[in-house]
Design an enzyme around this catalytic site. Sequence first.
Site: not given
Ligand code: F6P
Length: 538
Positions: A203, A209, A264-265, A350, A381, A501
């Site tokens: 987003k 990452e 995002g979620r 979240e 199990h 972060k």
């Molecule tokens: O760090 C949490 C978050 O902001 C989530 O809410 C989001 O889904 C994820 O990181 C990834 O964010 P992006 O789509 O901006 O890379």
Amino acid sequence: MTKQPAWKKLEAHSSKARKFSLRSLFADDPERGQRMTTEAVGIYFDYSKNLITTETLSLLLKLAEESGLRARIDAMFRGEKINTTEKRSVLHVALRAPKGQSIVVDGKDVVAEVHAVLDKMADFSTRVRNGEWKGHSGKRIRNVINIGIGGSDLGPVMAYEALRHYSQRDLTFRFVSNVDGTDFFEATRDLDAEETLFIVSSKTFTTLETMTNAHTARDWTLAALKDPAAVAKHFVAVSTNAGEVARFGIDTANMFEFWDWVGGRYSMDSAIGLSTMIAIGPGHFRAMLDGLHQMDEHFRAAPFDRNVPVLMGLLGLWYNNFFHAETVAVLPYEQYLKRFPAYLQQLTMESNGKHVTLEGKKVSCQTGPVYWGEPGTNGQHSFYQLIHQGTKLIPCDFIAFTRPIHPLGRHHELLLANVFAQAEALAFGKTSREVQAENTPSWLVPHRTFEGNRPSNIILMEQLTPEALGKLVALYEHIVFTQGAVWQIDSFDQWGVELGKVLAGRIIPELEEHAEPPLSHDSSTNALIRRCRKSGRP
Ligand code: F6P
């Protein structure tokens, strides 16, 4: 919230409810198993095995009214900026609104924009699926790798796994999320770069990452193809941030847009679902959107006493706030839903893991529970022992389908028998008298006794199809919404992820720089950094 009359009444009622016995409730009301069910949009929802009476239900429904749930639902569908801390609309429902419907945000009809992006996704997906979209060297794309994390990963992974049966099997799909290099290495080690397409999904297009993995992917591609022009054929982006996409080197013509009013979620059905659409095709993707929309309409219009997400939200709240239950187990009896609990963890936790109200005051009650789960029958199990005989109350959501996707011998009957048996065993248990009647030695009786009275919901649907998956996803989105509305929290921000972060950003150079900058953390963090400094490693 805790000062509302219905809350107070629920508190008083809960001391009575602690003594409820599901055995007696069923014995006293032979119709309970039919009465405490409702059916909507192809979901048969059985909530009869909950520690509730009609009175409990009416108090919970009263609580929903007193908390202004109706007005809040309407505000969301109107596009009001109900995500107040980020001053944003919350309009994932617009992602599946049918063509022709209109929802206006800041003077723009967002539904028209959604459909323009869907058409662009459909065109691109079709070209990848039929081999028309070629790699830089002219080879057909065989592998699609989604790079993203959180909502830009969990939704796509979950949907791909859930709908794998409907996917084009001559394409390979992989998902890279973790900044741990192992994730990228394992996802690419056996792939040919000439046949591999990366979808960089973010987003913000700034997430550490994802950007780290995206740069590694570009290096990996260029090491094989040896021409910077290859990026245009092997990288597309899904983002709200065209500037950063261009800076990375992806032509914005190859960017699929979404908007800041999609959390995002809550984005698995936006352009973030591009990998899903390539896998299952535009037709199935639209069927999934239709399923989501059907559940949206049900949530918006159905009276609360027959509204599945409202009922499930309130029942969850009942245990969370009045029985001190800390967790909810989600137990899909459908192997293809194996990543559904992981997906739900971000969606629920979240969203509702919040400690202050919309007004910034400390909440006066517990908010979001911990969600977890595994597909049945595997969980039986491993951890079901604790649910049956442990000391913790763990409300369970069982999800099952009447028709199997792969009808193999007796497998499906055995699967269904198990899910129904688990709910039955949890609710009614086995008394010590029943155990004794089986000639069990008396010392063993307590061990073999099941207290029962452990609540569960059953969600029964016909078959796992794209449409059914859409309904399930929207169901849980609206459960989260219902609970957040009662708790009066902002279910759509996520400030709690920020501090880590920032601190990681501070530690990165402290680990990497050979100059070994002085450390000013606590003594524990300082010692850990010293042990791992790059300069100190062999
Ligand atoms: O760090 C949490 C978050 O902001 C989530 O809410 C989001 O889904 C994820 O990181 C990834 O964010 P992006 O789509 O901006 O890379």
